[in-house]
Design an enzyme around this catalytic site. Structure first.
Site, PDB file in Angstrom:
ATOM      1  N   ARG A 108       0.850  -1.191   0.000  1.00 12.84           N
ATOM      2  CA  ARG A 108       0.000   0.000   0.000  1.00 12.84           C
ATOM      3  C   ARG A 108       0.880   1.234   0.000  1.00 12.84           C
ATOM      4  O   ARG A 108       1.811   1.334   0.800  1.00 12.84           O
ATOM      5  CB  ARG A 108      -0.862   0.048   1.267  1.00 12.84           C
ATOM      6  CG  ARG A 108      -1.927  -0.967   1.317  1.00 12.84           C
ATOM      7  CD  ARG A 108      -2.986  -0.614   2.321  1.00 12.84           C
ATOM      8  NE  ARG A 108      -2.504  -0.258   3.646  1.00 12.84           N
ATOM      9  CZ  ARG A 108      -3.285   0.109   4.635  1.00 12.84           C
ATOM     10  NH1 ARG A 108      -4.577   0.201   4.445  1.00 12.84           N
ATOM     11  NH2 ARG A 108      -2.796   0.401   5.816  1.00 12.84           N
ATOM     12  N   THR A 112      -1.430   7.488  -0.107  1.00 12.83           N
ATOM     13  CA  THR A 112      -2.740   7.369  -0.780  1.00 12.83           C
ATOM     14  C   THR A 112      -3.507   6.131  -0.327  1.00 12.83           C
ATOM     15  O   THR A 112      -4.714   6.030  -0.565  1.00 12.83           O
ATOM     16  CB  THR A 112      -2.548   7.265  -2.305  1.00 12.83           C
ATOM     17  OG1 THR A 112      -1.837   6.030  -2.575  1.00 12.83           O
ATOM     18  CG2 THR A 112      -1.736   8.424  -2.851  1.00 12.83           C
ATOM     19  N   ASP A 204       0.718  -3.906  12.082  1.00 15.03           N
ATOM     20  CA  ASP A 204       1.109  -4.279  10.714  1.00 15.03           C
ATOM     21  C   ASP A 204       1.407  -5.782  10.688  1.00 15.03           C
ATOM     22  O   ASP A 204       2.384  -6.244  11.281  1.00 15.03           O
ATOM     23  CB  ASP A 204       2.341  -3.470  10.305  1.00 15.03           C
ATOM     24  CG  ASP A 204       2.683  -3.682   8.838  1.00 15.03           C
ATOM     25  OD1 ASP A 204       2.721  -2.704   8.083  1.00 15.03           O
ATOM     26  OD2 ASP A 204       2.919  -4.858   8.450  1.00 15.03           O
ATOM     27  N   ASP A 207       4.897  -6.868   9.331  1.00 20.88           N
ATOM     28  CA  ASP A 207       5.990  -6.583  10.276  1.00 20.88           C
ATOM     29  C   ASP A 207       5.975  -7.567  11.436  1.00 20.88           C
ATOM     30  O   ASP A 207       7.028  -8.025  11.889  1.00 20.88           O
ATOM     31  CB  ASP A 207       5.867  -5.152  10.818  1.00 20.88           C
ATOM     32  CG  ASP A 207       6.306  -4.116   9.785  1.00 20.88           C
ATOM     33  OD1 ASP A 207       7.007  -4.489   8.824  1.00 20.88           O
ATOM     34  OD2 ASP A 207       5.925  -2.936   9.931  1.00 20.88           O
TER      35      ASP A 207
HETATM   36  C1  PRP Z   1      -1.176  -5.024   4.230  1.00 17.06           C
HETATM   37  C2  PRP Z   1      -2.018  -6.278   4.282  1.00 17.06           C
HETATM   38  C3  PRP Z   1      -2.843  -6.177   3.041  1.00 17.06           C
HETATM   39  C4  PRP Z   1      -3.079  -4.694   2.932  1.00 17.06           C
HETATM   40  C5  PRP Z   1      -4.480  -4.403   3.385  1.00 17.06           C
HETATM   41  O1  PRP Z   1      -0.137  -5.160   3.373  1.00 17.06           O
HETATM   42  O2  PRP Z   1      -1.268  -7.453   4.368  1.00 17.06           O
HETATM   43  O3  PRP Z   1      -2.207  -6.674   1.881  1.00 17.06           O
HETATM   44  O4  PRP Z   1      -2.122  -4.056   3.779  1.00 17.06           O
HETATM   45  O5  PRP Z   1      -4.775  -3.082   3.210  1.00 17.06           O
HETATM   46  P1  PRP Z   1      -5.885  -2.565   2.209  1.00 17.06           P
HETATM   47  O6  PRP Z   1      -7.096  -3.422   2.438  1.00 17.06           O
HETATM   48  O7  PRP Z   1      -6.090  -1.148   2.637  1.00 17.06           O
HETATM   49  O8  PRP Z   1      -5.382  -2.659   0.818  1.00 17.06           O
HETATM   50  P2  PRP Z   1       0.972  -4.015   3.191  1.00 17.06           P
HETATM   51  O9  PRP Z   1       0.583  -3.109   2.081  1.00 17.06           O
HETATM   52  O10 PRP Z   1       1.242  -3.365   4.514  1.00 17.06           O
HETATM   53  O11 PRP Z   1       2.222  -4.826   2.678  1.00 17.06           O
HETATM   54  P3  PRP Z   1       3.098  -5.931   3.443  1.00 17.06           P
HETATM   55  O12 PRP Z   1       2.218  -7.156   3.608  1.00 17.06           O
HETATM   56  O13 PRP Z   1       4.219  -6.158   2.500  1.00 17.06           O
HETATM   57  O14 PRP Z   1       3.537  -5.365   4.764  1.00 17.06           O
HETATM   58  N1  URA Z   2      -2.355  -3.706   6.923  1.00 16.14           N
HETATM   59  C1  URA Z   2      -1.964  -4.205   8.128  1.00 16.14           C
HETATM   60  O1  URA Z   2      -1.000  -4.982   8.219  1.00 16.14           O
HETATM   61  N2  URA Z   2      -2.634  -3.791   9.213  1.00 16.14           N
HETATM   62  C2  URA Z   2      -3.672  -2.950   9.156  1.00 16.14           C
HETATM   63  O2  URA Z   2      -4.257  -2.637  10.196  1.00 16.14           O
HETATM   64  C3  URA Z   2      -4.066  -2.460   7.891  1.00 16.14           C
HETATM   65  C4  URA Z   2      -3.394  -2.866   6.793  1.00 16.14           C
END
Ligand code: PRP
Ligand code: URA
Length: 213
Positions: A108, A112, A204, A207
């Site tokens: 994400r 934005t 997160d 993480d």
């Molecule tokens: C997180 C999560 C989803 C997304 C959800 O990933 O694992 O993929 O955010 O958010 P949304 O519904 O608003 O799209 P992130 O973008 O943090 O990437 P990561 O898994 O690599 O940390």
């Molecule tokens: N992605 C995450 O990992 N946690 C949240 O709360 C939202 C998006």
């Protein structure tokens, strides 16, 4: 949130119990990873009650031969949304050890909150399989919607999406954009904060799974 025909929110005491530990900021990376796998196995069991391709086979017991229904070979493909979806793969492999795995990479944009696709590798023949798309967090719904669009562009017709924690905004967005996709969420949280994080959520997920913060 409205009631959607294609959305199932699990309200299971065992899953709720595990999610409570998952949320706790003191839960270690190892425990977090194990819990994500266990919850995914429980969700898979529930979400495959319907719509799994099966076939009949003859089985010879010590007493007689009978006809039994089993899950078709290679019927299921697992597709995690990277990174955090990776944490759910083993939870399905426990039940379907030979399921092939496709990968969709999305992150994400922190400002934005729009998803950016950076990777896609799907097994050949995925268009005829039941695709289990997995991501622990369904926040704005942008990542899930884009991942489903991508799968559909690759010809996938039968998709189930599983998320451990969902925000009402995200669940509605995916349910309305993809009424043909079955959506399974273990628990529905209150809302998103100004940074697009789910409240109360668990922080997160990527993480916490991989120790990157
Ligand atoms: C997180 C999560 C989803 C997304 C959800 O990933 O694992 O993929 O955010 O958010 P949304 O519904 O608003 O799209 P992130 O973008 O943090 O990437 P990561 O898994 O690599 O940390
Ligand atoms: N992605 C995450 O990992 N946690 C949240 O709360 C939202 C998006």
């Amino acid at each position: 949130m409205k009631n959607y025909e294609n959305v199932v929110i699990f309200d299971h005491p065992l899953i709720r119990h595990k999610i409570a530990i998952l949320r706790d900021e003191r839960t270690s990376m190892k425990e977090f990873r194990e819990l994500v796998e266990e919850i995914t196995t429980l969700m898979t069991y529930e979400s495959l009650k319907e719509g799994v391709p099966t076939t009949e086979v003859e089985v010879k017991t010590p007493l007689e031969t009978c006809t039994q229904r089993i899950v078709k070979d290679n019927a299921i493909v697992i597709v995690p949304i990277l990174r955090a979806g990776l944490g759910m793969v083993n939870g399905i492999h426990v039940l379907f050890p030979s399921a092939k795995v496709g990968h969709i990479g999305m992150y994400r944009n922190e400002e934005t909150l729009e998803p950016c696709e950076y990777y896609c590798k799907l097994p050949q023949g995925i268009e005829d399989k039941l695709v289990l798309l997995v991501d622990p967090m369904l926040a704005t719904g942008g990542s899930a919607c884009d991942a489903i669009n991508l799968l559909k562009r690759h010809g996938c017709k039968h998709i189930k999406f599983m998320a451990i924690i969902g925000a009402p905004e995200g669940v509605s967005k995916v349910a309305e954009a993809h009424p043909d996709v079955d959506i399974y969420v273990s628990t529905l949280d209150r809302c998103l904060n100004e940074n697009g994080y789910i409240l109360p959520g668990l922080g997160d997920a990527g993480d916490r799974l991989f120790g990157t913060k």
